[in-house]
Design an enzyme around this catalytic site. Structure first.
Site, short mmCIF file in Angstrom:
data_model
loop_
_atom_site.label_atom_id
_atom_site.label_comp_id
_atom_site.label_asym_id
_atom_site.label_seq_id
_atom_site.Cartn_x
_atom_site.Cartn_y
_atom_site.Cartn_z
N GLY A 1 -7.01 -12.67 6.31
CA GLY A 1 -6.12 -12.04 7.27
C GLY A 1 -6.59 -12.30 8.69
N GLY B 1 -7.32 -1.25 1.87
CA GLY B 1 -6.55 -0.35 2.74
C GLY B 1 -6.32 -0.91 4.13
N GLY C 1 -12.55 -9.61 4.56
CA GLY C 1 -13.65 -10.11 5.40
C GLY C 1 -14.01 -11.56 5.15
N MET D 1 0.85 -1.21 0.00
CA MET D 1 0.00 0.00 0.00
C MET D 1 0.87 1.24 0.00
SD MET D 1 -2.71 -1.07 2.93
CE MET D 1 -3.48 -2.68 2.96
N MET E 1 -12.36 -7.44 -4.67
CA MET E 1 -12.28 -6.88 -3.32
C MET E 1 -13.66 -6.96 -2.67
SD MET E 1 -9.20 -6.10 -2.54
CE MET E 1 -9.66 -5.52 -0.90
C1 DX5 Z 1 -7.11 -5.08 2.47
C2 DX5 Z 1 -6.15 -6.13 2.04
C3 DX5 Z 1 -6.45 -7.49 2.56
C4 DX5 Z 1 -6.49 -7.60 4.06
C5 DX5 Z 1 -7.47 -8.69 4.37
O1 DX5 Z 1 -6.93 -3.96 1.69
O2 DX5 Z 1 -6.13 -6.25 0.63
O3 DX5 Z 1 -5.62 -8.49 1.98
O4 DX5 Z 1 -5.26 -7.89 4.66
O5 DX5 Z 1 -7.70 -8.74 5.71
P1 DX5 Z 1 -9.02 -9.39 6.31
O6 DX5 Z 1 -9.05 -10.83 5.88
O7 DX5 Z 1 -8.84 -9.22 7.77
O8 DX5 Z 1 -10.19 -8.63 5.77
#
Ligand code: DX5
Ligand code: ZN
Length: 216
Positions: free
Chosen positions: A197, A142, A177, A37, A137
């Site tokens: 994540g 972010g 998510g 990022m 997404m």
């Molecule tokens: C967000 C990222 C994700 C993030 C996912 O912008 O692209 O890869 O780390 O995290 P979770 O699974 O907690 O939504």
């Protein structure tokens, strides 16, 4: 067939990259998902090439890099040199997407395109044949730990129909998510690769959670 699981390392401890890689090397995760990022394309700054290189030194698993950066083109060869296997750029950040995808492939990586929640999958109809992967997404990019957007299922189904109609082998990845409750529904809609994540890192037994996502 098992789903591809790509733990997002955004929430891992970067002072322990070696230990974290070794732990995930023992898991059934096929990919490491690395979120770059730039503080411009998204309102957050994460990490860049040196951290990717550090993970590369400690794993032979696929490095799946999600570039949330405004201008990826000048860095394509650097990502390759850092050891990236799949480079995904954002549709919204690439005015010359065909050229960018071509450059990623010419550099020797698989090429993916990510779509923000408001971006229609129909915008990929002219380029789907050229894509190794599309990343949908399911949150606004972010940050980790956000709530899954339910409209994602519909987008996945439209994308799957487009891929099938084109006779393309494009992989569908979903990011944001993802949890044990929505994973089976995403897979049923056509998802091949699940990024996770918080679901992995906040669970009591991350390796078991990865296994469960793979079987979802
Ligand atoms: C967000 C990222 C994700 C993030 C996912 O912008 O692209 O890869 O780390 O995290 P979770 O699974 O907690 O939504
Ligand atoms: Zn990501």
């Amino acid at each position: 067939m098992k789903n591809i699981v790509a733990p997002s390392l955004l929430s891992s401890d970067f002072s322990r990259i070696k230990e974290e890689s070794e732990r995930l090397n023992e898991s059934s995760a096929q990919w490491f998902h690395l979120d770059v990022m730039d503080g411009v394309f998204v309102p957050n700054i994460s990490f860049g090439l040196p951290i990717i290189e550090a993970f590369r030194r400690h794993t032979t698993k696929v490095l799946d890099v999600h570039a949330m950066i405004a201008n990826p083109d000048p860095y394509i060869n650097d990502f390759k040199s850092a050891g990236v296997d799949i480079l995904t750029v954002h549709y919204e950040a690439c005015p010359h997407l065909h050229r960018t995808i071509d450059a990623i492939k010419k550099a020797g990586m698989k090429a993916g395109v990510a779509l923000n929640p408001h971006t229609s999958v129909s915008l990929l109809s002219e380029i789907i044949q050229d894509l190794d992967m599309v990343l949908i997404m399911s949150v606004n990019p972010g940050f980790g730990g956000q709530k899954f957007i339910e409209h994602t299922y519909e987008k996945v189904r439209s994308l799957k129909a487009m891929i099938d109609m084109a006779g393309s082998r494009t992989i569908i990845e979903v990011d944001g998510g993802v949890n044990l409750e929505n994973a089976p529904k995403l897979v049923a809609a056509g998802v091949n690769a699940l990024v996770a994540g918080s679901t992995v890192y906040k669970s009591e037994d991350p390796l078991k959670t990865i296994e469960a996502l793979g079987n979802a």
